[in-house]
Design a protein around this motif. Structure first.
Motif, PDB file in Angstrom:
ATOM      1  N   GLY A 116       0.848  -1.200   0.000  1.00 46.46           N
ATOM      2  CA  GLY A 116       0.000   0.000   0.000  1.00 46.46           C
ATOM      3  C   GLY A 116       0.879   1.244   0.000  1.00 46.46           C
ATOM      4  N   VAL A 117       0.431   2.269   0.696  1.00 49.44           N
ATOM      5  CA  VAL A 117       1.149   3.551   0.705  1.00 49.44           C
ATOM      6  C   VAL A 117       2.601   3.346   1.152  1.00 49.44           C
ATOM      7  N   ILE A 118       2.791   2.627   2.263  1.00 53.32           N
ATOM      8  CA  ILE A 118       4.136   2.503   2.841  1.00 53.32           C
ATOM      9  C   ILE A 118       4.954   1.410   2.155  1.00 53.32           C
ATOM     10  N   GLY A 119       4.320   0.274   1.894  1.00 53.48           N
ATOM     11  CA  GLY A 119       5.041  -0.806   1.206  1.00 53.48           C
ATOM     12  C   GLY A 119       5.557  -0.339  -0.145  1.00 53.48           C
ATOM     13  N   SER A 120       4.741   0.398  -0.889  1.00 48.98           N
ATOM     14  CA  SER A 120       5.188   0.856  -2.214  1.00 48.98           C
ATOM     15  C   SER A 120       6.323   1.876  -2.055  1.00 48.98           C
ATOM     16  N   GLY A 121       6.289   2.645  -0.968  1.00 50.42           N
ATOM     17  CA  GLY A 121       7.382   3.587  -0.715  1.00 50.42           C
ATOM     18  C   GLY A 121       8.698   2.864  -0.460  1.00 50.42           C
ATOM     19  N   TRP A 122       8.628   1.754   0.300  1.00 47.46           N
ATOM     20  CA  TRP A 122       9.845   0.943   0.534  1.00 47.46           C
ATOM     21  C   TRP A 122      10.350   0.358  -0.784  1.00 47.46           C
ATOM     22  N   VAL A 123       9.419  -0.142  -1.600  1.00 53.77           N
ATOM     23  CA  VAL A 123       9.821  -0.754  -2.871  1.00 53.77           C
ATOM     24  C   VAL A 123      10.520   0.295  -3.736  1.00 53.77           C
ATOM     25  N   ALA A 124       9.940   1.501  -3.799  1.00 54.63           N
ATOM     26  CA  ALA A 124      10.542   2.566  -4.616  1.00 54.63           C
ATOM     27  C   ALA A 124      11.944   2.901  -4.106  1.00 54.63           C
ATOM     28  N   ARG A 125      12.100   3.008  -2.773  1.00 53.88           N
ATOM     29  CA  ARG A 125      13.426   3.317  -2.205  1.00 53.88           C
ATOM     30  C   ARG A 125      14.435   2.220  -2.539  1.00 53.88           C
ATOM     31  N   ASN A 151       4.863   7.000 -10.196  1.00 55.62           N
ATOM     32  CA  ASN A 151       4.597   8.380  -9.744  1.00 55.62           C
ATOM     33  C   ASN A 151       5.756   8.924  -8.907  1.00 55.62           C
ATOM     34  N   ALA A 152       6.437   8.020  -8.190  1.00 51.71           N
ATOM     35  CA  ALA A 152       7.554   8.439  -7.324  1.00 51.71           C
ATOM     36  C   ALA A 152       8.864   8.577  -8.107  1.00 51.71           C
ATOM     37  N   TRP A 153       8.957   7.884  -9.234  1.00 53.33           N
ATOM     38  CA  TRP A 153      10.252   7.749  -9.926  1.00 53.33           C
ATOM     39  C   TRP A 153      10.885   9.084 -10.344  1.00 53.33           C
ATOM     40  N   PRO A 154      10.092  10.069 -10.867  1.00 53.99           N
ATOM     41  CA  PRO A 154      10.726  11.344 -11.254  1.00 53.99           C
ATOM     42  C   PRO A 154      11.491  11.985 -10.088  1.00 53.99           C
ATOM     43  N   ALA A 159      -2.281  11.940  -6.711  1.00 51.24           N
ATOM     44  CA  ALA A 159      -0.977  11.707  -7.369  1.00 51.24           C
ATOM     45  C   ALA A 159      -0.294  13.038  -7.683  1.00 51.24           C
ATOM     46  N   ALA A 160      -1.075  14.044  -8.128  1.00 46.99           N
ATOM     47  CA  ALA A 160      -0.481  15.356  -8.441  1.00 46.99           C
ATOM     48  C   ALA A 160       0.042  16.010  -7.161  1.00 46.99           C
ATOM     49  N   LEU A 161      -0.726  15.875  -6.080  1.00 42.79           N
ATOM     50  CA  LEU A 161      -0.298  16.464  -4.808  1.00 42.79           C
ATOM     51  C   LEU A 161       0.966  15.748  -4.304  1.00 42.79           C
ATOM     52  N   GLU A 162       1.048  14.441  -4.537  1.00 45.10           N
ATOM     53  CA  GLU A 162       2.252  13.695  -4.136  1.00 45.10           C
ATOM     54  C   GLU A 162       3.472  14.206  -4.913  1.00 45.10           C
ATOM     55  N   ARG A 163       3.279  14.495  -6.217  1.00 46.76           N
ATOM     56  CA  ARG A 163       4.419  14.975  -7.014  1.00 46.76           C
ATOM     57  C   ARG A 163       4.861  16.354  -6.540  1.00 46.76           C
ATOM     58  N   TYR A 164       3.881  17.212  -6.193  1.00 50.85           N
ATOM     59  CA  TYR A 164       4.200  18.552  -5.642  1.00 50.85           C
ATOM     60  C   TYR A 164       4.955  18.376  -4.315  1.00 50.85           C
ATOM     61  N   ARG A 165       4.444  17.476  -3.443  1.00 59.07           N
ATOM     62  CA  ARG A 165       5.097  17.232  -2.154  1.00 59.07           C
ATOM     63  C   ARG A 165       6.537  16.745  -2.366  1.00 59.07           C
TER      64      ARG A 165
END
Ligand SMILES: NC(=O)C1=CN([C@@H]2O[C@H](COP(=O)(O)OP(=O)(O)OC[C@H]3O[C@@H](n4cnc5c(N)ncnc54)[C@H](O)[C@@H]3O)[C@@H](O)[C@H]2O)C=CC1
Ligand SMILES: C[N+](C)(C)CC(=O)CC(=O)[O-]
Length: 321
Positions: free
Chosen positions: A16-25, A52-55, A291-297
């Motif tokens: 989910g939100v956190i697991g996908s963040g770990w995967v991206a890292r 969405n996180a990759w850029p 997703a747009a707010l995440e990219r801004y963040r």
């Protein structure tokens, strides 16, 4: 036992939100990642979140060989953890679920692979109770977005070996993080204990009609939020005491601690309060997507991280100081 600290394969359970963040890292650090999540459509949702996180991760700098293609999504817990050098669980925050899940994960994992849980505040002694080799089990509590924020709180349970804490520190550091060892096993650890106090007060302010969600967010982001990115509350308040520092601050503002500025117990989550908070934050979102707010963040966080790093360097400090 010697624990594995040279990580080539990272296993992520829960995406989910956190697991996908770990995967991206982990992917951005050039690792092979194996992921498992029981929800239908989980793989597609995970790949979308990583894209969405990759850029932001590209902007920060990818490790050699880093690629989104090095993610393999599998159908069972056993397949996910069997060959992993390190395992991070990010399943829903429920004690019964984590207890059962960790019994399965630890039975299938290499005995010397460190297992971390992303729990926000459950106690490791409780949810690792049925784990095989519990001496290698820790909490590694991250902060959202996991792929950019450095802090990870490490907490051991009653069976955790001191060497496992050191191994976890080494692993998270290699992933570009700033580990903080929480030496006493307490619910909510350090950071969420602080964040929850703020959250409860914010809900009281909405509930009592004192301020809207947007006004409360303004009170944070234009003031204390800016200085919190590089200086914590204790050092900030030392400066607030002027040349006499903390002792004068305590003398001047200590009595306010006895005034009813804070309510501490949370307000009742009535339907009206939930509606007010949801409507207020929908207004703040406007027509931007999540997703747009995440990219801004992410973009703004990168700029803040850079600014803090550069300023610290000018003052002879490392980022982790
Ligand atoms: N959302 C946040 O801000 C933060 C959450 N955490 C912690 O991270 C963990 C995960 O939270 P989120 O990612 O926010 O939740 P989430 O609801 O976004 O994701 C949870 C994922 O776990 C999956 N899942 C359901 N049953 C499962 C099972 N039996 N085994 C494995 N996965 C299962 C779900 O399908 C879902 O994809 C929790 O322990 C939470 O306390 C930690 C830091 C921040
Ligand atoms: C709301 N939360 C308790 C899940 C928050 C965290 O655990 C950390 C964060 O990212 O703020």
């Amino acid at each position: 036992m010697t624990f594995i600290t040279e990580i080539k394969t990272f296993a992520a359970l829960g995406s989910g939100v956190i697991g996908s963040g770990w995967v991206a890292r982990a992917l951005a650090h050039g690792l092979d990642v194996i992921a498992w999540d029981p929800a239908p459509g989980a793989e597609q949702a995970l790949r979308k979140r990583i894209a969405n996180a990759w850029p932001a991760l590209e902007k920060q700098g990818l490790a050699p060989g880093a690629s989104q293609d090095r993610l393999r999504f599998v159908a069972t817990i056993e397949e996910c953890v069997r060959d992993a050098d390190f395992i991070q669980e990010s399943a829903p925050e429920r004690l019964d679920l984590k207890l059962d899940l960790h019994a399965k994960i630890s039975a299938a994992a290499k005995p010397n692979a460190i297992i971390g849980s992303s729990t926000s505040g459950l106690l490791p002694s409780e949810f690792y109770e049925s784990a095989t080799h519990p001496e290698r089990c820790v909490v590694g509590h991250p902060f959202n977005p996991v792929y950019l924020l450095p802090l990870v709180e490490i907490v051991g349970g009653q069976h955790t070996a001191p060497e496992a804490i050191e191994a976890a520190k080494a692993i998270y550091t290699a992933l570009g993080m700033r580990p903080l060892h929480v030496r006493k096993e307490v619910p909510g650890f350090i950071a969420d204990r602080l964040l929850e106090a703020l959250w409860r007060e914010a809900l009281h302010l909405v509930n009592d009609g004192v301020a809207s969600t947007g006004e409360i967010d303004d009170a944070i982001r234009f003031g204390a939020g800016l200085r919190w990115s590089f200086m914590g509350t204790f050092l900030t308040y030392t400066l607030a005491g002027g040349d006499a520092g903390m002792r004068h601050f305590m003398a001047q503002f200590g009595p306010a601690l006895k005034l009813p500025w804070t309510y501490l117990p949370a307000p009742e989550l009535t339907d009206k309060l939930i509606d007010d908070v949801v409507e207020g934050t929908s207004e703040q979102l406007g027509d931007r997507s999540i997703a747009a707010l995440e990219r801004y963040r992410d973009d703004t966080l990168l700029a803040v991280l850079d600014a803090v790093k550069n300023s610290k360097a000018r003052h002879g400090m490392a980022f982790g100081d």
